[in-house]
Enzyme design. Sequence first.
Site, PDB file in Angstrom:
ATOM      1  CG  ASP A 264      -1.956  -1.068   1.254  1.00  0.00           C
ATOM      2  OD1 ASP A 264      -1.883  -1.989   0.415  1.00  0.00           O
ATOM      3  OD2 ASP A 264      -2.854  -0.998   2.112  1.00  0.00           O
TER       4      ASP A 264
ATOM      5  CE  LYS B 299      -5.080   1.745   3.194  1.00  0.00           C
ATOM      6  NZ  LYS B 299      -3.852   1.131   3.745  1.00  0.00           N
TER       7      LYS B 299
ATOM      8  CE  LYS C 123      -6.430  -1.754   3.289  1.00  0.00           C
ATOM      9  NZ  LYS C 123      -4.999  -2.079   3.538  1.00  0.00           N
TER      10      LYS C 123
END
Length: 219
Positions: A90, A152, A184
Amino acid sequence: MKKLCNYIEHTILKTDATIADIEKLANDAIKHNFFGVCINPNYIKPIKELLEGSEVKIVTVVNFPLASNTIETTLFQTSQALEFGADEIDTVLNVAALKNKDYKKVEYDIIKTKDVCKNNNLKVILETDLLTKDEIAIASKIAADNGANFVKTSTGFVKGGVGARIEDVKLMYEIVSPYGLEVKASGGIKTYQDAINLINAGASRLGTSSGVDIILGER
């Protein structure tokens, strides 16, 4: 719908997290069949050993939380994290470049990070608390066009930030899903109902430190 536990990346990214905290996180993830744990890179090696034989994935963060690394630093972090045993990366979008409308820089950072990730999933953290709706849309499209696997919402480190908003997740999903990307949701996800609302909005992963409470709420 897949089982709720399979959406959850059980998360501790706090500065003061101890090895005991991270070991408990990993054991909870095994017990409740969570998709994975999301941890800082310094804990990958010991947790990799603890998770041996389980299906729990290791997710880690780079260029985190301020998106202030040089790209060379981020690429080294990414390469090292994968070498240590991370399964997914990430990374925080270059928010300043986006605000400056330097979209080539935003694109370049994603492309180069994905080149290092190869077949490992790359999630791009947009830090939605700092963006307008138009900027969320632009960032999502850039991520979709340049090799990311997920967008995300948040790091969870913005002071006073809300984190995962239903309307932001819906917007991100509408933009990236035609390209095969997933969303996400992370930041402020505390309850079973929070989780269901975000899944219904389009999230296929949930980054949360409240994974156990969410599962207990479901039951």
